[in-house]
Motif scaffolding. Structure first.
Motif, short mmCIF file in Angstrom:
data_model
loop_
_atom_site.label_atom_id
_atom_site.label_comp_id
_atom_site.label_asym_id
_atom_site.label_seq_id
_atom_site.Cartn_x
_atom_site.Cartn_y
_atom_site.Cartn_z
N SER A 103 0.84 -1.19 0.00
CA SER A 103 0.00 0.00 0.00
C SER A 103 0.88 1.24 0.00
O SER A 103 1.80 1.35 0.80
N LYS A 104 0.58 2.17 -0.92
CA LYS A 104 1.39 3.41 -0.96
C LYS A 104 0.64 4.54 -0.29
O LYS A 104 1.20 5.31 0.47
N SER A 105 -0.65 4.68 -0.64
CA SER A 105 -1.41 5.82 -0.10
C SER A 105 -2.42 5.36 0.94
O SER A 105 -3.38 6.06 1.23
N ARG A 106 -2.19 4.16 1.47
CA ARG A 106 -2.89 3.63 2.67
C ARG A 106 -4.31 3.12 2.45
O ARG A 106 -4.95 2.68 3.41
N ASN A 107 -4.83 3.16 1.23
CA ASN A 107 -6.18 2.63 1.02
C ASN A 107 -6.22 1.12 1.27
O ASN A 107 -7.10 0.62 1.97
N GLY B 44 -10.77 3.36 -4.08
CA GLY B 44 -10.08 4.32 -3.22
C GLY B 44 -10.14 3.90 -1.77
O GLY B 44 -10.11 2.70 -1.44
N LYS B 45 -10.22 4.89 -0.89
CA LYS B 45 -10.28 4.61 0.56
C LYS B 45 -11.56 3.84 0.86
O LYS B 45 -12.63 4.22 0.39
#
Ligand SMILES: Cc1cc2nc3c(=O)[nH]c(=O)nc-3n(C[C@H](O)[C@H](O)[C@H](O)COP(=O)(O)O)c2cc1C
Length: 160
Positions: free
Chosen positions: A10-14, A132-133
């Motif tokens: 995970s890069k942007s935490r989603n 996304g999230k």
């Protein structure tokens, strides 16, 4: 106590948020969890786990290179993961962005290892997904995925 390994990129935490919800589901069934970013996961983690749940963002309709590299490395323990329980989840950028092909790519690798993957007749059929999230509904699917893996492990333990 049986242990479930949740390994993800995970890069942007989603995807990480999804991993946390999956972990919640496993724990709610009373099983132990080890949740790790794929760059920290080891072959020993795979060998020691009773359940293996893989998570990756969707990159060009497939898993991230980091996850693929880990799976390629898992060739060193080929044949030794047979009969464990597994599942997969993925976060994508948009509807139709290839999230299901990503989940299926990870499921295929698990099947090749002889891991047992349970489908879902009602929710996300192949594994948990999120655009996304993860929203409340995606979180619920992730938690359910963790619960299902844990319950199947317990059921298999009872009959063995
Ligand atoms: C290199 C790259 C390729 C991507 N390819 C896709 C894609 O094919 N389809 C899609 O829906 N989203 C794509 N995305 C978006 C990510 O899947 C999405 O932002 C995801 O939620 C990121 O997960 P993370 O926060 O766990 O890193 C791509 C993102 C990156 C950085």
């Amino acid at each position: 106590m049986p242990t479930v390994l949740i390994v993800y990129h995970s890069k942007s935490r989603n995807t990480e948020e999804m991993a946390k919800a999956v972990e919640e589901g496993v724990k709610s069934e009373g099983l132990k969890t080890i949740r790790k970013m794929v760059n920290r996961a080891t072959l020993k983690d795979l060998l020691e786990a009773d359940g293996i749940i893989l998570g990756s963002p969707t990159y060009y309709g497939n898993m991230a290179a980091e996850m693929k590299a880990f799976l390629d490395k898992s060739c060193q323990v080929h044949g030794k993961l047979e009969g464990k329980v597994g599942a997969a989840f993925s976060s994508c950028g948009g509807l139709g962005g290839g999230v299901e092909t990503t989940v299926l790519a990870m499921v295929k690798a698990l099947l090749i290892h002889g891991v047992i993957v349970q489908g879902d007749p009602w929710g996300s059929h192949y594994g948990a997904v999120s655009v996304g999230k993860p929203n409340a509904s995606a979180r619920k699917e992730c938690k359910k995925l963790g619960e299902k893996v844990a319950r199947l492990i317990k059921r298999l333990e009872r009959v063995s």
